[in-house]
Design a protein around this motif. Structure first.
Motif, mmCIF file in Angstrom:
data_model
loop_
_atom_site.group_PDB
_atom_site.id
_atom_site.type_symbol
_atom_site.label_atom_id
_atom_site.label_comp_id
_atom_site.label_asym_id
_atom_site.label_seq_id
_atom_site.Cartn_x
_atom_site.Cartn_y
_atom_site.Cartn_z
ATOM 1 N N ALA A 14 0.809 -1.205 -0.147
ATOM 2 C CA ALA A 14 0.018 0.023 -0.110
ATOM 3 C C ALA A 14 0.767 1.256 0.080
ATOM 4 N N GLY A 15 0.436 2.194 -0.773
ATOM 5 C CA GLY A 15 1.097 3.554 -0.862
ATOM 6 C C GLY A 15 2.350 3.584 -2.058
ATOM 7 N N ARG A 38 -11.232 -2.831 -14.469
ATOM 8 C CA ARG A 38 -10.380 -3.673 -13.526
ATOM 9 C C ARG A 38 -11.441 -4.646 -12.947
ATOM 10 N N GLN A 39 -11.394 -5.677 -12.542
ATOM 11 C CA GLN A 39 -12.297 -6.685 -11.895
ATOM 12 C C GLN A 39 -11.808 -7.441 -10.628
ATOM 13 N N ALA A 40 -12.317 -7.124 -9.544
ATOM 14 C CA ALA A 40 -11.671 -7.777 -8.365
ATOM 15 C C ALA A 40 -12.902 -9.113 -8.014
ATOM 16 N N PRO A 41 -12.173 -10.115 -7.436
ATOM 17 C CA PRO A 41 -12.906 -11.361 -7.310
ATOM 18 C C PRO A 41 -14.446 -11.016 -6.507
ATOM 19 N N GLY A 42 -15.531 -11.702 -7.363
ATOM 20 C CA GLY A 42 -16.807 -11.545 -7.023
ATOM 21 C C GLY A 42 -17.402 -10.217 -7.275
ATOM 22 N N GLU A 86 -7.681 -1.773 -1.910
ATOM 23 C CA GLU A 86 -9.111 -1.731 -2.692
ATOM 24 C C GLU A 86 -8.808 -1.860 -4.063
ATOM 25 N N ASP A 87 -7.466 -1.194 -4.481
ATOM 26 C CA ASP A 87 -7.128 -1.339 -5.815
ATOM 27 C C ASP A 87 -6.987 -2.828 -6.590
ATOM 28 N N THR A 88 -6.811 -3.824 -5.676
ATOM 29 C CA THR A 88 -6.241 -5.063 -6.079
ATOM 30 C C THR A 88 -7.359 -5.824 -6.856
ATOM 31 N N THR A 120 -1.949 -6.654 -7.173
ATOM 32 C CA THR A 120 -2.311 -7.026 -5.738
ATOM 33 C C THR A 120 -1.547 -6.233 -4.821
ATOM 34 N N VAL A 121 -2.418 -5.389 -4.228
ATOM 35 C CA VAL A 121 -1.830 -4.207 -3.147
ATOM 36 C C VAL A 121 -1.814 -4.985 -1.338
#
Length: 123
Positions: A14-15, A38-42, A86-88, A120-121
């Motif tokens: 992060a950062g 972008r698409q996060a899981p779920g 949350e950018d993951t 992944t962050v």
């Protein structure tokens, strides 16, 4: 039509920062509107940034991400700074040849998509 290949994803704290690249082959995209999603899981695939003759961003990334393009190299970029957990997501580049869509944020307006690159962050 155009083939797109993303690269530059990875694991970052992060950062931190990452620079994503999207290389295009086939048809040139100098006159296209190009986008990053972008698409996060779920979760649904969501708009991140776009570039036509102008640039535009999702509110969640506007102060942190910068989209650019190098038409001579048929490549576009997403510079991501101040990354948050949350950018993951898997990040996708996309292109449309519908020149009138100069500021579209709609996934369905883009006809060409890359395979994605994982960002992944860690917290």
């Amino acid at each position: 039509q155009v083939q797109l290949v993303e690269s530059g994803g990875g694991l970052v704290q992060a950062g931190g920062s990452l620079r994503l690249s999207c290389a295009a082959s086939g048809r040139t995209f100098s006159a296209y509107t190009i986008g990053w999603f972008r698409q996060a899981p779920g979760k649904e695939r969501e708009f991140v940034a776009g570039i036509s003759w102008t640039t535009y961003y999702a509110d969640s990334v506007k102060a942190r991400f910068t989209i650019s393009r190098d038409n001579a190299k048929n490549t576009m970029y997403l510079q991501m700074n101040s990354l948050k957990p949350e950018d993951t997501a898997v990040y996708y580049c996309a292109a449309t040849d519908r020149r009138g869509l100069v500021a579209t944020r709609q996934r369905t307006d883009f006809g060409s998509w890359g395979q994605g690159t994982q960002v992944t962050v860690s917290s």
